[in-house]
Write an enzyme that holds these catalytic residues in place. Structure first.
Site, PDB file in Angstrom:
ATOM      1  N   HIS A   1       3.090  -6.830-101.538  1.00 23.62           N
ATOM      2  CA  HIS A   1       3.120  -5.913-100.394  1.00 23.62           C
ATOM      3  C   HIS A   1       2.111  -6.327 -99.325  1.00 23.62           C
ATOM      4  O   HIS A   1       2.334  -6.156 -98.138  1.00 23.62           O
ATOM      5  CB  HIS A   1       2.847  -4.489-100.873  1.00 23.62           C
ATOM      6  CG  HIS A   1       4.028  -3.902-101.571  1.00 23.62           C
ATOM      7  ND1 HIS A   1       3.929  -3.039-102.623  1.00 23.62           N
ATOM      8  CD2 HIS A   1       5.345  -4.081-101.361  1.00 23.62           C
ATOM      9  CE1 HIS A   1       5.135  -2.702-103.031  1.00 23.62           C
ATOM     10  NE2 HIS A   1       6.014  -3.321-102.286  1.00 23.62           N
TER      11      HIS A   1
ATOM     12  N   ARG B   1      20.374  -9.024 -96.282  1.00 21.75           N
ATOM     13  CA  ARG B   1      20.343  -9.301 -97.715  1.00 21.75           C
ATOM     14  C   ARG B   1      19.948  -7.995 -98.400  1.00 21.75           C
ATOM     15  O   ARG B   1      18.836  -7.506 -98.194  1.00 21.75           O
ATOM     16  CB  ARG B   1      19.303 -10.371 -98.038  1.00 21.75           C
ATOM     17  CG  ARG B   1      19.635 -11.760 -97.529  1.00 21.75           C
ATOM     18  CD  ARG B   1      18.539 -12.734 -97.941  1.00 21.75           C
ATOM     19  NE  ARG B   1      18.898 -14.117 -97.735  1.00 21.75           N
ATOM     20  CZ  ARG B   1      18.513 -14.853 -96.678  1.00 21.75           C
ATOM     21  NH1 ARG B   1      17.782 -14.310 -95.727  1.00 21.75           N
ATOM     22  NH2 ARG B   1      18.869 -16.114 -96.587  1.00 21.75           N
TER      23      ARG B   1
ATOM     24  N   ARG C   1      25.580  -7.883 -96.593  1.00 20.56           N
ATOM     25  CA  ARG C   1      26.101  -8.689 -97.699  1.00 20.56           C
ATOM     26  C   ARG C   1      25.977  -7.913 -99.002  1.00 20.56           C
ATOM     27  O   ARG C   1      24.947  -7.301 -99.271  1.00 20.56           O
ATOM     28  CB  ARG C   1      25.309  -9.996 -97.787  1.00 20.56           C
ATOM     29  CG  ARG C   1      25.808 -10.914 -98.876  1.00 20.56           C
ATOM     30  CD  ARG C   1      25.054 -12.213 -98.889  1.00 20.56           C
ATOM     31  NE  ARG C   1      23.718 -12.066 -99.425  1.00 20.56           N
ATOM     32  CZ  ARG C   1      22.827 -13.065 -99.491  1.00 20.56           C
ATOM     33  NH1 ARG C   1      23.159 -14.260 -99.030  1.00 20.56           N
ATOM     34  NH2 ARG C   1      21.645 -12.871-100.002  1.00 20.56           N
TER      35      ARG C   1
ATOM     36  N   GLU D   1      29.503 -20.794 -98.591  1.00 26.31           N
ATOM     37  CA  GLU D   1      28.268 -21.415 -99.087  1.00 26.31           C
ATOM     38  C   GLU D   1      28.531 -22.288-100.309  1.00 26.31           C
ATOM     39  O   GLU D   1      27.594 -22.757-100.955  1.00 26.31           O
ATOM     40  CB  GLU D   1      27.199 -20.355 -99.373  1.00 26.31           C
ATOM     41  CG  GLU D   1      27.624 -19.233-100.281  1.00 26.31           C
ATOM     42  CD  GLU D   1      26.546 -18.163-100.462  1.00 26.31           C
ATOM     43  OE1 GLU D   1      25.380 -18.405-100.117  1.00 26.31           O
ATOM     44  OE2 GLU D   1      26.884 -17.086-100.992  1.00 26.31           O
TER      45      GLU D   1
ATOM     46  N   ASN E   1      22.033 -22.752 -96.780  1.00 22.45           N
ATOM     47  CA  ASN E   1      21.031 -22.971 -97.841  1.00 22.45           C
ATOM     48  C   ASN E   1      21.735 -23.371 -99.135  1.00 22.45           C
ATOM     49  O   ASN E   1      21.382 -24.358 -99.781  1.00 22.45           O
ATOM     50  CB  ASN E   1      20.213 -21.710 -98.095  1.00 22.45           C
ATOM     51  CG  ASN E   1      19.581 -21.152 -96.842  1.00 22.45           C
ATOM     52  OD1 ASN E   1      19.439 -21.868 -95.878  1.00 22.45           O
ATOM     53  ND2 ASN E   1      19.201 -19.884 -96.859  1.00 22.45           N
ATOM     54  N   ASP E   2      22.740 -22.570 -99.488  1.00 23.17           N
ATOM     55  CA  ASP E   2      23.466 -22.895-100.721  1.00 23.17           C
ATOM     56  C   ASP E   2      24.480 -24.007-100.495  1.00 23.17           C
ATOM     57  O   ASP E   2      24.679 -24.851-101.366  1.00 23.17           O
ATOM     58  CB  ASP E   2      24.164 -21.643-101.261  1.00 23.17           C
ATOM     59  CG  ASP E   2      23.195 -20.789-102.056  1.00 23.17           C
ATOM     60  OD1 ASP E   2      22.406 -21.365-102.826  1.00 23.17           O
ATOM     61  OD2 ASP E   2      23.205 -19.553-101.907  1.00 23.17           O
TER      62      ASP E   2
ATOM     63  N   ARG F   1      17.816 -26.233-104.189  1.00 28.10           N
ATOM     64  CA  ARG F   1      17.107 -25.900-102.950  1.00 28.10           C
ATOM     65  C   ARG F   1      15.636 -25.580-103.172  1.00 28.10           C
ATOM     66  O   ARG F   1      14.854 -25.546-102.236  1.00 28.10           O
ATOM     67  CB  ARG F   1      17.811 -24.736-102.221  1.00 28.10           C
ATOM     68  CG  ARG F   1      17.841 -23.455-102.992  1.00 28.10           C
ATOM     69  CD  ARG F   1      18.852 -22.454-102.435  1.00 28.10           C
ATOM     70  NE  ARG F   1      18.256 -21.397-101.627  1.00 28.10           N
ATOM     71  CZ  ARG F   1      18.917 -20.353-101.158  1.00 28.10           C
ATOM     72  NH1 ARG F   1      20.221 -20.216-101.406  1.00 28.10           N
ATOM     73  NH2 ARG F   1      18.325 -19.439-100.442  1.00 28.10           N
TER      74      ARG F   1
ATOM     75  N   CYS G   1      24.271 -18.463 -91.090  1.00 24.01           N
ATOM     76  CA  CYS G   1      23.145 -17.565 -91.396  1.00 24.01           C
ATOM     77  C   CYS G   1      22.132 -18.212 -92.346  1.00 24.01           C
ATOM     78  O   CYS G   1      21.178 -17.573 -92.770  1.00 24.01           O
ATOM     79  CB  CYS G   1      23.646 -16.248 -91.970  1.00 24.01           C
ATOM     80  SG  CYS G   1      24.471 -16.435 -93.546  1.00 24.01           S
TER      81      CYS G   1
HETATM   82  C1  PEP Z   1      22.533 -19.243 -97.744  1.00 19.72           C
HETATM   83  O1  PEP Z   1      22.828 -19.613 -98.891  1.00 19.72           O
HETATM   84  O2  PEP Z   1      22.467 -19.999 -96.778  1.00 19.72           O
HETATM   85  C2  PEP Z   1      22.220 -17.828 -97.492  1.00 19.72           C
HETATM   86  C3  PEP Z   1      22.046 -17.380 -96.270  1.00 19.72           C
HETATM   87  O3  PEP Z   1      22.079 -17.023 -98.563  1.00 19.72           O
HETATM   88  P1  PEP Z   1      20.754 -16.960 -99.481  1.00 19.72           P
HETATM   89  O4  PEP Z   1      19.695 -17.780 -98.824  1.00 19.72           O
HETATM   90  O5  PEP Z   1      20.422 -15.516 -99.573  1.00 19.72           O
HETATM   91  O6  PEP Z   1      21.251 -17.531-100.775  1.00 19.72           O
HETATM   92 MG    MG Z   2      23.302 -18.169-100.418  1.00 14.85          MG
END
Ligand code: PEP
Ligand code: MG
Length: 565
Positions: free
Chosen positions: A202, A307, A344, A443, A466-467, A477, A514
């Protein structure tokens, strides 16, 4: 002599200043009352100790309530909502009848004085959580520790005298609790150095909301009061006692960053138009209701990714109820005041594990029971979330998004769940929005490769780079050893992004990115060239990307794309 220590970045920034040390608040047994057992028993009056606990508890409750009132009265100040929420969570722990029962039982059964009973109970409460690997549970163990530390200091009549901070400084502590944070003037904090604490603590959340650079993992014993120090989160570095060359380098760097900050502040009210006049949407990624204010402050065009997993972190051992979820989604929709909000559904699994979700141990969690795969097998959870979302949809412009899609069948099954819930709500005469859009995250390489098919059954795509990057390049990652292989602009990833954008164009479906790539200025022109017109990122990066957009040109066939009037 100058000393450079690498730490963990909890809140970004660079600063130079003099150190003020905070007292060590970790729980220590008060040995003044821990006398030999036989002496102790003759001195101990159990009733009096139990009574003393109630008084201490009331005193701590009064202190927390007054801190809460201050935070609530100061609701316009940055970070006050987070602070209030944290204090409320302390009050909830304090008011838990089990806590009182356990402390009193400890006094009577173990025949100990109050301070020892508090120490033993604290150890019992926090031990189980702190040995777990999970970062979130570790942080919650710290919340318990910090509350018990407060009880202990009141019980021992030893309410710590805090340093009185009068001029800008870097605050150094072993652990800094959110309550400690509420007692200092954040405007005087150039930075924070701590020995303990993770990104989800926190205190780190508060530091980020006040934009105070913070680094942890720096041994408290290495730090001396009044010494000069530097925090440079760009290099994950803390420099103690910088020499003349380092000090002048950082004096220049902080001046540069200050100028950059002023420049970005001046961009806030500007529209995101490319040099040749194409309007680009810049949306915010958020992970809690509190972050809505940051999205609004940066004039985000909407929330491109909410998220929702924080609800799972805060739910303790029970899955968040429909009512709680509804309130959260409504607050975000209302906060964004009609702008579109993409929420999401829970992306459970992979690196996202929570106390209320019982996941089996898997060999390959990232390739396992993750995202909609988990939710489709746990329809009660899925339906609870969809009901809460649809009920909240009347309060704004809601888009529902599903993560970790690999097949058309998954999407069809999710769409029929939505239809079923709508029918139920209709029967129950509960209102829901008629124009809720439903989309999916792209993703996985599979989703990108079938984007043409998916575009025919959903309303929008959001590319989770990201994924997508980790799955396309088979590069975890989070694994620093292979970080050099994890490249969002690898031609294979770019090809999948292009396919997704093209499928969106063909079927006139909205496409956004995103993943972190959208907030990285190095990739802005490349994504524009691929035809991307919507970027969603952490609110702090919006002006940085706007700056790139303002000087970017749309190339090739996309040039004809409609211009802003
Ligand atoms: C992603 O995978 O790019 C994404 C936005 O989702 P997260 O980072 O929450 O897995
Ligand atoms: Mg993701």
């Amino acid at each position: 002599m100058e000393k450079r220590i690498t730490g963990n970045v909890l809140s970004d920034g660079v600063c130079v200043g003099c150190i003020v040390k905070w007292t060590d608040d970790s729980i220590t047994l008060d040995y003044t009352e821990s006398k030999a057992a036989e002496v102790r028993q003759t001195l101990l009056n159990e009733d009096a100790e139990c009574d003393r606990f109630r008084k201490v508890k009331n005193a701590v409750a009064a202190k927390l309530t007054s801190l809460l009132t201050c935070a609530e009265n100061d609701s316009a100040a940055a970070g006050s909502a987070e602070k209030a929420e944290i204090i409320r969570s302390y009050i909830a722990i304090l008011n838990d009848p089990e806590l009182e029962k356990d402390v009193l039982q400890c006094i009577r059964e173990q025949k100990v004085f109050l301070t020892e009973a508090l120490t033993l109970t604290a150890q019992e409460y926090t031990y189980d959580m702190s040995v777990l690997e999970d970062d979130y549970l570790k942080q919650r163990a710290q919340d318990f520790e910090q509350l018990f530390a407060m009880l202990l200091s009141y019980a021992s009549g030893n309410v710590q005298k805090r340093p009185h901070i009068e001029k800008p400084c870097i605050l150094a502590a072993k652990v800094l609790s959110p309550i400690d944070m509420s007692e200092v003037d954040k405007n005087l904090l150039l930075g924070i150095i701590s020995e303990e604490g993770g990104k989800t603590s926190h205190t780190a959340i508060i530091a980020r909301s006040y934009a105070i650079p913070m680094i942890s993992g720096i041994p408290y014993t290495e730090i001396k009061e009044n010494d000069k120090a530097v925090i440079d989160t760009e290099k994950k570095l803390c420099v103690l006692n910088p020499d003349a060359a380092t000090a002048s380098f950082y004096a220049e760097r902080t001046a540069e960053l200050q100028k950059e900050k002023e420049y970005f502040n001046a961009l806030v009210e500007k529209r995101a138009l490319t040099e040749d006049g194409v309007r680009i949407e810049l949306m915010a990624n958020i992970g809690s209701v509190q972050e809505v204010s940051q999205a609004v402050a940066q004039r985000a065009d909407g929330v491109g990714l909410f998220r929702t997993e924080f609800l799972l972190s805060e739910a303790g051992t029970d899955f968040p109820s429909e009512k709680n979820q509804f309130k959260t989604y409504r607050a975000v929709l209302q906060g964004m005041n009609g702008k579109s909000v993409t929420i999401r559904t829970f992306d459970i699994g992979g690196d996202k594990v929570y106390p209320c979700v019982h996941l089996p141990k898997e060999e390959n969690p990232f390739l396992g029971w993750r995202g909609v795969r988990y939710m489709l097998d746990n329809t009660e959870l899925l339906h609870t979330q969809l009901r809460a979302l649809l009920r909240a949809s009347v309060y704004g412009t809601l888009h529902i998004m599903f993560p970790m899609i690999t097949t058309e069948e998954e999407v069809k099954s999710l769409l029929s769940s939505i239809e079923r819930i709508k029918k139920d709500l209709h029967k129950e005469k509960i209102p829901y929005g008629r124009n809720v859009k439903v989309g999916v995250m792209i993703e996985t390489p599979a989703a990108a490769l079938i984007a043409d098919k998916l575009a025919q059954i959903v309303d929008f795509f959001s590319i989770g780079t990201n994924d997508l990057t980790q799955y396309t390049l088979a590069s975890d990652r989070n694994n620093t050893k292979i970080a050099h292989l994890y490249r969002e602009n690898h031609p294979a990833v770019l090809q999948l992004i292009r396919m997704t954008i093209d499928a969106g164009k063909k079927y006139k479906k909205h496409v956004c990115v995103c993943g972190e790539m959208a907030g990285n200025p190095l990739f802005t022109q490349e994504l524009l060239n691929l035809g991307l017109r919507c970027f969603s990122m952490t609110p702090a990066n919006i002006q940085k990307i706007k700056k790139e957009i303002l000087s970017a040109k749309i190339t090739g066939a996309d040039k004809k794309q409609k211009k802003e009037v």
